[in-house]
Design an enzyme around this catalytic site. Structure first.
Site, PDB file in Angstrom:
ATOM      1  N   GLU A  48       6.319  -8.190   5.217  1.00  0.00           N
ATOM      2  CA  GLU A  48       5.426  -9.175   5.836  1.00  0.00           C
ATOM      3  C   GLU A  48       4.950 -10.222   4.833  1.00  0.00           C
ATOM      4  O   GLU A  48       4.672  -9.906   3.674  1.00  0.00           O
ATOM      5  CB  GLU A  48       4.209  -8.448   6.412  1.00  0.00           C
ATOM      6  CG  GLU A  48       3.181  -9.357   7.078  1.00  0.00           C
ATOM      7  CD  GLU A  48       1.897  -8.639   7.455  1.00  0.00           C
ATOM      8  OE1 GLU A  48       1.158  -9.174   8.299  1.00  0.00           O
ATOM      9  OE2 GLU A  48       1.630  -7.547   6.910  1.00  0.00           O
ATOM     10  N   LYS A 117       2.771 -12.588  14.949  1.00  0.00           N
ATOM     11  CA  LYS A 117       1.871 -11.431  15.004  1.00  0.00           C
ATOM     12  C   LYS A 117       0.771 -11.634  16.039  1.00  0.00           C
ATOM     13  O   LYS A 117       0.032 -12.614  15.998  1.00  0.00           O
ATOM     14  CB  LYS A 117       1.271 -11.215  13.615  1.00  0.00           C
ATOM     15  CG  LYS A 117       0.494  -9.922  13.420  1.00  0.00           C
ATOM     16  CD  LYS A 117       0.077  -9.831  11.946  1.00  0.00           C
ATOM     17  CE  LYS A 117      -0.604  -8.521  11.608  1.00  0.00           C
ATOM     18  NZ  LYS A 117      -0.960  -8.471  10.168  1.00  0.00           N
ATOM     19  N   CYS A 151       3.024  -5.119  10.954  1.00  0.00           N
ATOM     20  CA  CYS A 151       1.916  -4.452  10.266  1.00  0.00           C
ATOM     21  C   CYS A 151       0.848  -3.896  11.220  1.00  0.00           C
ATOM     22  O   CYS A 151       1.074  -2.885  11.873  1.00  0.00           O
ATOM     23  CB  CYS A 151       1.311  -5.416   9.240  1.00  0.00           C
ATOM     24  SG  CYS A 151       0.386  -4.598   7.903  1.00  0.00           S
TER      25      CYS A 151
END
Length: 267
Positions: A48, A117, A151
């Protein structure tokens, strides 16, 4: 006939916060190392925010405008080597702000899917500097349905289930998951694999940024929840071959999706 076996190379790299030039050079080096492995990987995944790290105070200046630099580097690499790349994620600047975005490149070097995200991590002030994505990350790898999260997203089982119901047999998770939450990392990834009966391929960074350290432990977990590969804490390339046929076998033996009662889960 769709090939079910995939050779994966996971780039567990250190990241220098606030230094895109350093990070682009390091990623390019690791990509070439991975391409030179025997057997040659079908797919490479990066961590990431590898282009900037969490230099959020400077992110507007540092972010890759429309992902152009990332697409140029990885598109050329994928095309030259005939390798899929799930490009971790990068800080990507658009007109409306900066997003934490991953791109999937096919063997011809085309960025055929992207995902920003959805869940922003308040403990690292993401919501103060980044825009949240608004669509799930479904994609295909050589004809096999797959998906990606980033994540913090793995703490939201609803998203993983939606991706599985969308057909995904393989879930990619680029991350910058820090100490001391190794137990959470391993447990959540394993849970997502077991409950959705799919492979989970997670690429975490290593090294440190300011006072925060990152433990690596990139992992590949099969649909039974067994860890088939796991890195340590050092920068490394983790390699493993998986067989997506196992997903169909597990889903047939324990028909979780057929036994769902979603009308009772609302609220």
């Amino acid at each position: 006939m769709t090939e079910t076996k995939l050779k994966l190379a996971i780039l567990q790299m250190d990241i220098e916060a606030g230094s895109p030039d350093v990070n682009f050079a390091r990623l390019a080096e690791l990509l070439e190392q991975a391409a030179g492995l025997s057997p040659k990987p079908d797919l490479i995944i990066a961590p990431e925010m590898w282009n900037t790290g969490y230099a959020l105070e400077e992110i507007e200046t540092l972010a890759d405008e429309n992902g152009s630099r990332t697409k140029a580097l990885i598109g050329e690499f994928s095309r030259r080597h005939g390798i899929h790349v799930l490009a971790g994620s990068v800080a990507e600047r658009r007109a409306e702000g900066v997003y934490n975005t991953t791109y999937a490149f096919d063997r011809e070097g085309k960025a055929h899917a992207q995902y920003s995200k959805i869940h922003l991590f308040r403990l690292m002030d993401e919501e103060k500097h980044l825009q949240a994505g608004s669509a799930p990350g479904l994609l295909e790898i050589d004809g096999s349905p797959a998906a990606t999260m980033i994540c913090y997203d793995i703490r939201f089982p609803e998203l993983a289930r939606r991706l599985a119901l969308g057909g995904a047999k393989l879930l990619f998770v680029p991350a910058e998951w820090p100490n001391p939450r190794l137990h959470h990392w391993r447990t959540l990834l394993t849970a997502r694999a077991i409950e959705n009966q799919m492979y989970v391929v997670a690429c975490n960074r290593t090294g440190s940024s300011g006072s925060t350290s990152f433990f690596g432990h990139s992992m590949v977990i099969d649909p039974w929840g067994d860890v088939v590969a796991e890195a340590g804490e050092e920068e490394t390339i983790l390699c493993v071959t998986i067989d997506l046929a196992l997903v169909d076998e597990v889903r047939t033996r324990i028909p979780v999706f057929e036994d769902r009662r979603p009308s009772l889960y609302q609220g």
